[in-house]
Design a protein around this motif. Structure first.
Motif, PDB file in Angstrom:
ATOM      1  N   PHE B 196      41.476  43.818  31.712  1.00 36.31           N
ATOM      2  CA  PHE B 196      41.716  42.962  30.551  1.00 36.31           C
ATOM      3  C   PHE B 196      42.385  43.723  29.422  1.00 36.31           C
ATOM      4  CE2 PHE B 196      38.414  40.699  32.790  1.00 36.31           C
ATOM      5  CZ  PHE B 196      38.978  39.447  32.846  1.00 36.31           C
ATOM      6  N   ARG B 205      50.710  38.995  32.869  1.00 36.92           N
ATOM      7  CA  ARG B 205      50.489  37.547  32.823  1.00 36.92           C
ATOM      8  C   ARG B 205      51.830  36.823  32.783  1.00 36.92           C
ATOM      9  NH1 ARG B 205      45.997  35.334  30.335  1.00 36.92           N
ATOM     10  NH2 ARG B 205      46.972  33.344  30.714  1.00 36.92           N
TER      11      ARG B 205
ATOM     12  N   THR C 347      43.027  37.922  25.160  1.00 39.04           N
ATOM     13  CA  THR C 347      41.902  38.313  25.996  1.00 39.04           C
ATOM     14  C   THR C 347      41.079  37.111  26.416  1.00 39.04           C
ATOM     15  OG1 THR C 347      41.856  40.207  24.545  1.00 39.04           O
ATOM     16  CG2 THR C 347      40.132  40.068  26.188  1.00 39.04           C
ATOM     17  N   PRO C 349      41.779  33.843  26.727  1.00 46.93           N
ATOM     18  CA  PRO C 349      42.337  33.015  27.807  1.00 46.93           C
ATOM     19  C   PRO C 349      42.283  33.708  29.173  1.00 46.93           C
ATOM     20  CG  PRO C 349      43.829  33.081  25.936  1.00 46.93           C
ATOM     21  CD  PRO C 349      42.740  34.041  25.635  1.00 46.93           C
ATOM     22  N   ALA C 350      42.554  35.000  29.165  1.00 45.24           N
ATOM     23  CA  ALA C 350      42.528  35.705  30.449  1.00 45.24           C
ATOM     24  C   ALA C 350      41.128  35.722  31.022  1.00 45.24           C
ATOM     25  CB  ALA C 350      43.033  37.131  30.276  1.00 45.24           C
ATOM     26  N   GLN C 351      40.151  35.922  30.159  1.00 42.51           N
ATOM     27  CA  GLN C 351      38.784  35.943  30.661  1.00 42.51           C
ATOM     28  C   GLN C 351      38.369  34.569  31.155  1.00 42.51           C
ATOM     29  OE1 GLN C 351      36.851  37.738  27.343  1.00 42.51           O
ATOM     30  NE2 GLN C 351      36.912  39.791  28.253  1.00 42.51           N
ATOM     31  N   LEU C 353      40.332  32.358  32.343  1.00 44.93           N
ATOM     32  CA  LEU C 353      41.045  32.169  33.608  1.00 44.93           C
ATOM     33  C   LEU C 353      40.292  32.868  34.737  1.00 44.93           C
ATOM     34  CD1 LEU C 353      43.690  30.750  34.170  1.00 44.93           C
ATOM     35  CD2 LEU C 353      44.799  32.965  34.216  1.00 44.93           C
TER      36      LEU C 353
END
Lengths: 192, 370, 368
Positions: B196, B205, C347, C349-351, C353
């Motif tokens: 992350f 991404r 961060t 949104p990625a988490q 996802l």
């Protein structure tokens, strides 16, 4: 930024931990007992001769054709010291071609060849990678002494045992070594 | 440069590879770039071609295993499994259960090792230096275990037609359990370091996205396909060995971009650990080799067998004429198929993205070129 | 009188050159050792005790190596480029003080001089990229031009904040003003901007876009070898050290340390500088590399606005004569706001996802 900080902490934590590096030439990591180094020929102490009879099975089965073998009549057999009728005369393994697959060990019916623990062969020249019978036996004996190797089929292959058994049966010593490779025999165990 | 009558701009032709640190071996991409943008890309393969398929025709079945070790040289056990299963299927051999469990354990550990290598090199592709060292540290534990089991760290030649070469050492279960704990910790550490990280997120991404239909059209398999949202895994859809007795998830992502492919592989490592745990519990005692003739001679016929490799669906098409050597061996390599959509993925991206995209599809040139 | 001046200057230059060589060697050793430890390795061990002589061995190797010039290279430019990169990094030392007395020339416009001179190195990079007649080098040279020019602005702006507080461009004055409170406490935002932009300025991870090893295999330096490459190498490390030293002088209070006699001043400066350098190495061990467009976007859309905000805040604080802790609070608030914004946009949104992917994982067999 949160994950960034996490990453920074992760790396910094290692500054206070013990490094995992082993200083190779000074410090050797333990070799696993099954480790497959370069193949070497084994020595039969009971008869004072190699196990190898020069039957060419390994030569035929080698995927890279790295071996050469030649057999001769065994003088010790005539003297009654051994049960092998044939014995290896010349043997050569080109260690440059060997891919350490262990097929030769698997197909050998006489417990004659084994993957030794020899592996540090770095050098400046290609010459010397064709290893002769004497050297192979030397490496093999080193391996035997160090690893406590035991033959998988002593009754058939170790001269002392085989001769004693034959004496028991009151049969001529030559009979044992005539037995052809048993095709139903699953692969002989490599381990002691 | 002489002064021309009129200025003319042309695309810059940039040769990336075959000697380039980020092409994962000897792969060559010819990029037409406009500034930093990639206009077109032409992949060139074959620098590592050894003619494995043809070589197989001249080797006995036992020797072929050594050739398959060298296809995908990062997931050796998985490769050996495919060719052994192909011959077994042709011969109708029932592999002893213990051997099947040993195979699955080793294959899954090899999957972890392979994905760890992917993790490391992917970090390197993205410019981070540490992941590769952390990943190798963890991978080393697995390699050591492999050495204890098969005698070799990479080219094992351990699987046999009809089982495995020999039983695992007596302390195998203990050792696996111990390294599994260490691996889990190490993987979590790797996860913390990269997954992350904001820079990593912005690098991966939405980069190199491919949608499910196109992916299927190009023949993608494995993590690359699952990243697009297609739930296809040979272990689930065409179970082999003992996978149907094991309980595990197959991670599926959605967008099919670089980060999805990365994340999927990280998750697969955890699932593999889960599989290995179950296998250790279920593993029965017994023989590890079927009773077979010394020299395998499959009957006349042909067979196609495929397995889920770390890189995807590795298939082997084997034709036998009844002799000790196969008549024809055809390999369907997942890495080769993963390279197919390269143009599709790379057109319009930046030069720096090329490296990231190529890293994310996780090819092994030994398998691409065979 | 003039002869004495010249002799002093010459002696100073020689001392500087020797000192810089020692600094670079120590930095190389420190980087390899520290990076090694952060990565679970031990770094160089063989040459000398703890591998201390490793950089010396490296230097000898580099000097003895053949200096290859590509056949198509523009030879003149190819030979000048390393010098052009090296000279500015050498020249800035004229005005950098290690203590109140230990400085070659204390200039009233010291900071201005530093910034003006250090920009010149970009010319060397572009020149190296162009003259190598290599596509990778050209890409790297152009990248370096874009990167260095755009990150010069935040550096200047961040320095301006300090200058406003200190009321002087003289480095001695700036350090003296930090006798009670170092500016790191007053201007954390300024420090953040300066450090980030400074790291970008010297092209270290995560901003090593122009030498990006995994993409353009060394950028402008790709065709250089031997002694010429060594000069680039030298310049790069000196630049890193200069950035760290400026952070020390501008934000960490230079030689100021409570209850320490003035004799220790250079030691204090060096210790602080090496700590900052280690932070830069620490970044290198942790971060991936940005992409060139992201780098530019980050520079122009984030760092430059932030540095302007920093100046405005400083101005407000100075104008209304608010206590200095108000400035630190405002700075910290902005840093936290940026962090939160990044968390929300990137961060989180990625988490989310990742969580949704975990739920999508399929476990049942199809058709069974």
């Amino acid at each position: 930024m949160l994950a960034t900080l996490k990453g920074l902490v992760t790396t910094l934590a290692w500054a206070f931990r013990k490094p995992v590096t082993a200083q190779y030439p000074k410090q050797h990591l333990p070799i696993q007992p099954r480790y497959m180094g370069f193949p070497a020929l084994l020595w039969d102490d009971t008869a004072g001769e190699p196990f190898c009879t020069g039957c060419m099975v390994c030569v035929r089965e080698c995927p890279t054709q790295c071996m050469k073998a030649e057999m001769k009549d065994n003088p010790l057999q005539q003297e009654g010291k051994s049960h092998r009728r044939k014995i290896i005369e010349r043997f050569e393994i080109n260690w440059n071609r060997c891919i350490l697959c262990g097929i030769c060990v698997e197909v050998c019916n006489f417990d004659a060849i084994e993957m030794s623990h020899v592996h540090e062969l770095g050098g400046y020249a290609r010459a010397g990678s064709r290893v002769t019978l004497q050297e192979l036996l030397k490496y093999g004996r080193e391996f035997q002494e160090r690893s406590g190797w035991k033959p998988s089929n002593p009754e058939k292959n170790v001269a002392g045992v085989a001769l004693a058994k034959e004496k028991e049966k009151r049969q001529p010593a030559a009979a044992a070594s005539r037995s052809e490779p048993a095709s139903s025999n699953p692969s002989p165990g490599k381990e002691s | 440069m002489t002064t021309e009558k009129q200025q003319e701009t042309v695309e810059l032709l940039l040769n990336m590879g075959p000697q380039h640190p980020a092409t994962h071996g000897v792969f060559r991409m010819v990029l037409w770039i406009d500034g930093e943008r990639v206009v077109d890309v032409e992949p060139h393969i074959g620098y590592l071609h050894r003619g494995s398929e043809k070589l197989c025709e001249g080797e006995s079945y036992a020797q072929i295993v050594t050739l398959f070790d060298r296809l995908d040289y990062i997931a050796n056990f998985n490769n050996e499994l495919v060719v052994c299963r192909a011959a077994e299927k042709l011969m109708g051999v029932e592999v002893p259960e213990r051997a099947q469990y040993i195979r699955v354990i080793l294959c899954e550990l090899n999957r972890i090792a392979s994905h760890l290598l992917f993790y490391g090199t992917y970090g390197l592709d993205a410019g981070a230096m540490t992941p590769v060292l952390y990943a190798f540290r963890e991978r080393e534990r697995i390699q050591n275990l492999f050495e204890a089991v098969s005698g070799a760290r990479m080219m094992h030649n351990f699987f046999r037609i009809g089982g495995v070469n020999e039983d695992v050492p007596p302390d195998f279960g203990q050792r696996v359990r111990r390294i599994m704990g260490e691996l889990r910790r190490g993987m979590e550490e790797c996860d913390r370091l990269l997954s992350f990280n904001e820079i990593f997120l912005s690098r991966t991404r939405g980069i190199g996205a491919i949608d499910a239909e196109t992916a299927i059209d190009y023949g993608l398999t494995g993590p690359n396909l699952r990243a697009c949202g297609v739930p296809y895994d040979v272990r689930k859809d065409d179970p082999y060995e003992v996978y149907d007795r094991l309980e595990f998830d197959v991670p599926v992502a959605e967008h099919g971009d670089c980060w999805d492919r990365y994340w999927l592989r990280v998750q697969e490592m955890y699932q593999s650990l889960h599989i290995v745990e179950q296998c250790l519990e279920q593993m029965p005692e017994g023989p590890v080799m079927a009773q077979l003739r010394r020299i395998a001679r499959p009957p006349k016929g042909e067979v196609f067998v495929h397995c889920e490799n770390p890189r995807g669906d590795l298939g082997v098409y084997l034709v036998s004429d009844g002799g000790p050597k196969p008549y024809r061996v055809k390999v369907r390599p997942p890495s080769f198929c993963s390279l197919m959509p390269l143009k599709h993925l790379m057109r319009g991206c930046y030069v720096a993205d090329c490296v990231v995209i190529l890293g994310s599809i996780d090819i092994v040139l030994g398998e691409v070129d065979r | 009188m003039i002869g004495r001046e010249v002799a002093l200057a010459a002696a100073g230059l020689v001392a500087l050159f020797v000192g810089l060589s020692v600094v670079v060697l120590s930095l190389v050793w420190l980087e390899r050792k520290f990076l090694g430890r952060l990565q679970g390795r031990i770094g160089p061990m063989r040459v000398g005790p703890f591998g201390l002589l490793q950089p010396v061995a490296d230097a000898v190797k580099l000097i003895l190596k053949e200096d290859v010039v590509p056949a198509w290279a523009d030879k003149g430019l190819f030979w000048i480029a390393p010098i052009l990169m090296f000279v500015p990094s050498f020249m800035v030392w004229v005005t950098i003080p290690f203590s109140r007395d230990l400085v070659i020339r204390n200039l009233d416009m010291g900071l201005f001089y530093f910034i003006a001179v250090s920009v010149v190195s970009v010319v060397g990079l572009v020149m190296a990229g162009w003259s190598s007649a290599s596509k990778y080098a050209i890409l790297g040279g152009l990248r370096s031009a874009a990167q260095l020019v755009s990150y010069e602005i935040p550096v200047i702006m961040a320095v301006l904040g300090v200058v406003m507080l200190a009321g002087s461009m003289n480095l001695l004055t700036v350090v003296d003003k930090q006798a009670s409170v170092p500016y790191i406490l007053v201007q954390p935002l300024g420090l953040a901007v300066f450090l980030i932009a400074g790291v970008a300025e010297v092209g270290r991870t995560p901003f090593d876009i122009y030498p990006a090893e995994s993409e353009i295999v060394g950028g402008p330096f790709v065709e250089y070898s031997g002694a010429h490459w060594a000069i680039f190498f030298l310049a790069e490390y000196i630049n890193t050290f200069v950035v760290a030293l400026l952070v020390t002088l501008l934000f960490l209070g230079g030689w100021q340390w409570p209850h320490l006699p003035g004799v220790w001043a250079p030691v204090v400066v060096l210790v602080k500088t090496y700590l900052v350098v280690m932070v830069i190495f620490w970044f290198r061990a942790t971060f991936p590399r940005l992409r060139i467009d992201q780098l530019m976007a980050f520079g122009w859309q984030v760092l430059i606005p932030l540095s302007f905000v920093n100046i405005v805040l400083t101005g407000i604080q100075l104008y209304y004569r608010w206590p200095s802790w108000s400035l630190s609070l405002m700075s910290l608030g902005i840093i936290l706001a940026m962090a939160y914004w990044q968390y929300r946009t990137q961060t989180a949104p990625a988490q989310a996802l990742a969580r949704s992917y975990s739920q999508r994982a399929y476990s049942q067999r199809r058709g069974a």
